[in-house]
Design a protein around this motif. Structure first.
Motif: not given
Lengths: 906, 103
Positions: A813-820, A709-712
């Motif tokens: 931060t990584g997850t937050a940016d992905r959600q952004r 999900w994170m890396t798509e």
């Protein structure tokens, strides 16, 4: 009653003896800096602030001498004189457990140690009480805490593992004690695997400990020493290398031609000794610790002989016997023993030592080996191993067992098998599982030879456990089944031993089944084990079956059974069945974390982890640290989670415990948006496959799904394997939580089709689209990341923004940016900004130590109180509190108290 | 040869059995024999927590050496400066008005 002398006490009062076994301190050249450091440490001890100094250097560099001068220069306040305690380590084949501490009268008495271990049934004065190493540490701490003390421990290159533990214990608390801890060692004799390494690491790391390195004398220094003689300082320096001992030896007899080596210098001093007297010197040289005074009659050494030998200046009286003033002198004389003569000498010593009580098996083993006396080696090495186990020195116990096995001469197979089994256990205790398995396997043919089914069954059972700890389920199950079938085989009378082996094997099989969620099988095995145990009147085995069955019920979702499980643990504790208590804790904590009862889990682990350390149960210590890592991870305390995870992963350890540590160390960097170890998820996946336990396999799939999900980047393990296996894995007992977690991730990826299985409540809420309720659920449970993701699952942009803010606060931060990025793609333009680093408080960043401090601050303790609790100085406590406030982003301690609940500190 | 009184602090000494005393005595005699110098163990008196020993030796060093070899404590070693007993009274100077000593 034997009149064992308390050596420390009487030596000081005997008239003609020097109380200090070191050579007369002469003018100490070129050691001013070292003397100042030592004097400062001693002065600080008087002032109640402890510190440690390590003195290192080559042999003959003057380590003992500089420590002696430190004592001489001590300026004590008259009203509170300091105690001066000396312990030393000896060059034995395998060191004596707690060797240096046994020699120190006050410590030995308080800690219940005889000068030498009193028999096998209990330590001196405490018959039957098994003094765990942790208790010993506490008692020694009590002795040293009340009065200003200088504790000297020399020759750490010969130290045993248990003494290292005690010294590390003291080193951690030393700031708040009136103790000057002075140690010495030869740095070139401490290799990578040496037991003293961790202690030296402490000396390098901790602020209140320092290391002094003694350098050889310069030519100028030599010049001062040879003044008044006709010796040429340059030549002397060239020959001696500036080694103080060597130079001193040369100076003692300046008229002789320069000896080419230390050995020559020492032997020159014995040049005028008669052959009979020289043999006595050789005897003293053959004794690695000292030639006990009490064997002098048996060896025929009279007083006039001692007076003559005194003239050589080579010997001194210390620690209840004769010893060389310096190890270099001892070794020099030792080299003069002809190769054929050594066994005879040691045999004489051995015979004499056997006549005095109490005996020291480590010393006797040493002599028996040198005397080539196989039978005695086996006897004494086995005793020494038992002594080492009592002292908690498992690496030394293993060394002793190995020695015994090496010298076992065509033993009866059952005897050899029994020794091998005990060695295997010590290998397990030192986390060397593959060796343990090899050694246990070597006993199988021996038990068969001996026609001993109960021994064979016990060996199979041990092997089953070791294989499981190594993460190999299939092998573990096979061995457990074999153990049971051997024990129950017809044709052997059902003796107690075989019945017991059967009950144990069934309990092991039941435990394995429970861990896999095969509750019916677990129930059956436990019932069989329980029945056999009841018939035998084996309380511990019977309770074990009941405990496993209670755990099964809890795993299956029966909330009421938790109280029953707790009760069983308490019963085990009341009976002193340590391993069962710890197993119970491990299961309880694991179930609590799995089923999201986090406060209960914290409570269990706070008590159970120290227990595993105190009672020396490595598998449970690793497992519970891993559980705590997962708990920290779930509660958003990621630094502490990684700290625990790394602790489990470093060193050989127990593979069984490494699953969640691998997941944590992979997911935390992923969420933070930093680089993490590439291989950990793969390692976790392979382990989960070998373990073949549904909750663990599901957890790995969830982690892989999160990464996808994170890396798509599509991952067939997720799109194909996870999706295909989910229904079956979810059907296993105890998997509703793990299955729910995976189901939610698959849903986020759009991979979740139908759902013909049950999942746990919070996941049910998400899958039903009730995101706000799900977020509230996670908030109550204390899982900020899950809460944030639940907010982000909602359709409403405001909710998603709220989730992103939470993720930022967590440092995800990584997850937050992905959600952004997801929000942007959905056309939302108003995105929450990334907060600036300086305004961010980050509770996720607290280490385990800082968490301890934070909890105490939340309870309203002052710095002084915190310092007392944690055995640190008030100044260090102050530093920790500042760090905690900084990381939490709070201005005052009061704020911590007020927000304690929110921060999850209660 | 001078005589010495040696005090040995041993808690519970008064409870030693005859057998234990016999073993201790053997150890002591072996220690004496091993010294290789003139030495006599005269006698020992056991009290609750202390044993008092009377030895004859050339010097205190030998006394301490014996103690080490036997594994005994030697908390205090004192040279006997003089000895006297009931018989010593007979050597007292006779005063003019003193009655004749009773027989």
């Amino acid at each position: 009653m034997t009149l064992a002398r308390r050596r420390g006490a009487t030596t000081e009062r005997l008239v003609a003896l020097p109380a200090w076994p070191y050579p007369e301190p002469v003018d100490l050249l070129e050691r001013d800096r070292e003397r100042a450091v030592l004097a400062a440490a001693i002065a600080r001890a008087h002032a109640g602030q402890g510190s440690g100094v390590a003195v290192t250097g080559e042999s003959g560099a003057g380590k003992s001498t500089v420590l002696a001068t430190a004592r001489a220069a001590m300026r004590e306040p008259a009203n509170a004189p300091a105690r001066f305690l000396i312990g030393s380590c000896d060059p034995l084949w395998t060191p004596r457990p707690l060797g240096p501490f046994r020699d120190i009268g006050e410590i030995a008495a308080a800690a219940g140690l005889g000068p030498l271990l009193h028999g096998l049934h209990g330590l001196d004065g405490l018959d039957g009480e098994d003094l765990a190493l942790a208790h010993l540490c506490e008692r020694i701490y009590e002795v040293l805490r009340d009065q200003a003390t200088v504790l000297v421990v020399e020759d750490l290159h010969w130290v045993d593992a248990a003494s290292v533990e005690v010294l590390r214990f003291l080193a951690r608390r030393i700031e708040a004690m009136p103790l000057a801890l002075l140690v010495s060692y030869r740095d070139d004799e401490i290799g990578p695997g040496h037991p003293a390494r961790p202690l030296l690491g402490d000396f390098a790391r901790l602020v209140s400990l320092s290391t002094l390195s003694l350098r050889p004398l310069s030519v100028d220094g030599v010049r001062t020493l040879v003044e008044g003689t006709s010796l040429d300082p340059e030549r002397v320096h060239a020959v001696t290398g500036g080694n103080p001992f060597f130079v001193a030896e040369v100076v003692k007899d300046p008229s002789r031609p320069l000896p080419a080596s230390v050995r020559d210098a020492v032997l020159a001093r014995a040049a005028d000794v008669t052959p009979e007297d020289f043999e006595v010197l050789q005897m003293v040289a053959a004794a690695p610790d000292r030639l006990d005074d009490r064997v002098l009659p048996a060896l025929g050494v009279d007083l006039p002989t001692l007076r003559r030998l005194d003239a050589t200046g080579l010997l001194t009286r210390a620690r209840g016997g004769l010893t060389f003033r310096h190890e270099l002198a001892r070794r020099a004389v030792e080299t003069t023993i002809p190769p054929g003569g050594a066994p005879r000498l040691h045999a004489r010593l051995l015979a004499a030592l056997e006549r005095i009580e109490p005996r020291d098996p480590a010393v006797l083993t040493h002599h028996a080996i040198a005397a080539h006396d196989g039978a005695r080696v086996v006897k004494y090495a086995t005793q020494a191993a038992r002594q080492a186990i009592y002292a908690g020195s498992h690496s030394e116990a293993a060394a002793f067992f190995e020695t015994a096995l090496d010298h076992q001469d065509a033993a009866a197979p059952a005897e050899r098998a029994a020794l091998l089994l005990r060695l295997a256990n010590e290998r397990y205790m030192t986390s060397r599982l593959s060796e343990a398995i090899t050694q246990v396997s070597a006993t199988f043919p021996l038990w068969r030879q001996a026609g001993d089914p109960s021994g064979l069954a016990a060996a199979y059972n041990a092997c089953a456990l070791y294989e499981y700890y190594a993460g190999r389920r299939r092998q573990a199950e096979a061995y457990a089944d074999r153990a049971a079938s051997v024990a129950a085989a017809p044709g052997h009378e059902l003796r107690d031993a075989t019945a017991r082996a059967y009950a144990t094997a069934r309990a092991t099989r039941g435990y394995l089944a429970y861990m896999r969620g095969e509750l019916a099988l677990a129930g059956q095995c436990c019932a069989e084990s329980g029945r056999a145990a009841d018939q035998l009147g084996q309380g511990e085995l019977a309770l074990r079956s009941q405990l496993i069955q209670a755990a099964c019920a809890v795993a299956d979702g029966d909330g009421d059974s938790r109280a029953l499980l707790v009760e069983h643990v308490e019963t085990a504790r009341a009976h002193g069945w340590d391993e069962l208590v710890s197993t119970g804790h491990s299961s309880l904590a694991n179930l609590d974390v799995e089923q999201r009862r986090h406060p209960e889990a914290e409570h269990v682990l706070a008590e159970s982890l120290p227990f595993t350390i105190e009672r020396d149960i490595p598998i449970c210590r690793h497992w519970q640290t891993a559980v705590r890592s997962r708990l920290h991870f779930a509660r958003g305390r990621w630094s502490a989670a990684v700290e625990d995870a790394e602790q489990v992963l470093e060193g050989p350890g127990m593979p069984l415990a490494t699953l969640w540590p691998y997941l944590v160390t992979a997911l935390v960097p992923l969420r933070r948006g930093t680089d993490g170890p590439e291989t950990h998820l793969d390692a976790a996946r392979r382990l989960a496959e070998q373990l073949d336990e549904p909750p663990r396999r599901l957890a790995v799939f969830s982690a892989l799904a999160e990464r996808m999900w994170m890396t798509e980047q599509p991952d067939p393990l997720v799109t194909e394997a996870a999706v295909a296996e989910l229904p079956e894995l979810a059907a296993a007992a105890g998997s509703v939580w793990a299955a729910g977690d995976l189901a939610v991730w698959l849903a986020r990826l759009g991979l979740l089709a139908e759902r013909p299985f049950l999942v746990a409540p919070p996941f049910q809420l998400t899958l039903d689209g009730q995101h706000e309720e799900a977020a509230a659920w996670w908030r109550r449970a204390g899982e900020p990341f899950a809460e944030a993701m639940a907010w982000c699952d909602a359709a409403d942009p405001a909710a998603r923004a709220r989730g992103i803010e939470l993720l930022d606060q967590l440092g995800a931060t990584g997850t937050a940016d992905r959600q952004r990025a997801a929000l942007r793609r959905d056309g939302v333009s108003q995105l929450p900004q990334r907060p600036r680093a300086s305004t961010r408080g980050n509770p996720a960043g607290l280490t385990n130590r800082q968490l301890d401090v934070a909890r105490l601050v939340a309870r309203g303790l002052t710095n002084a109180e915190i310092a007392t609790r944690l055995y640190i100085s008030p100044k260090t406590a102050d530093h920790h509190v500042s760090a905690v406030l900084g990381k939490l982003g709070l201005p005052t301690r009061r704020a911590v108290v007020v927000q304690a609940d929110e921060l999850g500190l209660v | 040869m001078p005589r010495f009184v040696i005090e040995r602090d041993i808690p519970g000494a008064g409870n030693l059995t005859q057998e234990e005393l016999a073993t201790i005595a053997q150890t002591s005699r072996d220690a004496v024999a091993s010294l290789g110098v003139p030495y006599t163990w005269v006698n020992s008196y056991v009290t609750d927590d202390r044993i008092y020993c009377v030895h004859e030796a050339d010097d205190a060093e030998s006394i301490l050496e014996h103690a080490r070899r036997g594994g005994f404590p030697a908390n205090r070693v004192s040279v006997v400066a003089n000895e006297f007993g009931p018989h010593t009274a007979e050597l007292a100077p006779v005063a003019a008005s003193a009655p004749a000593p009773a027989r």
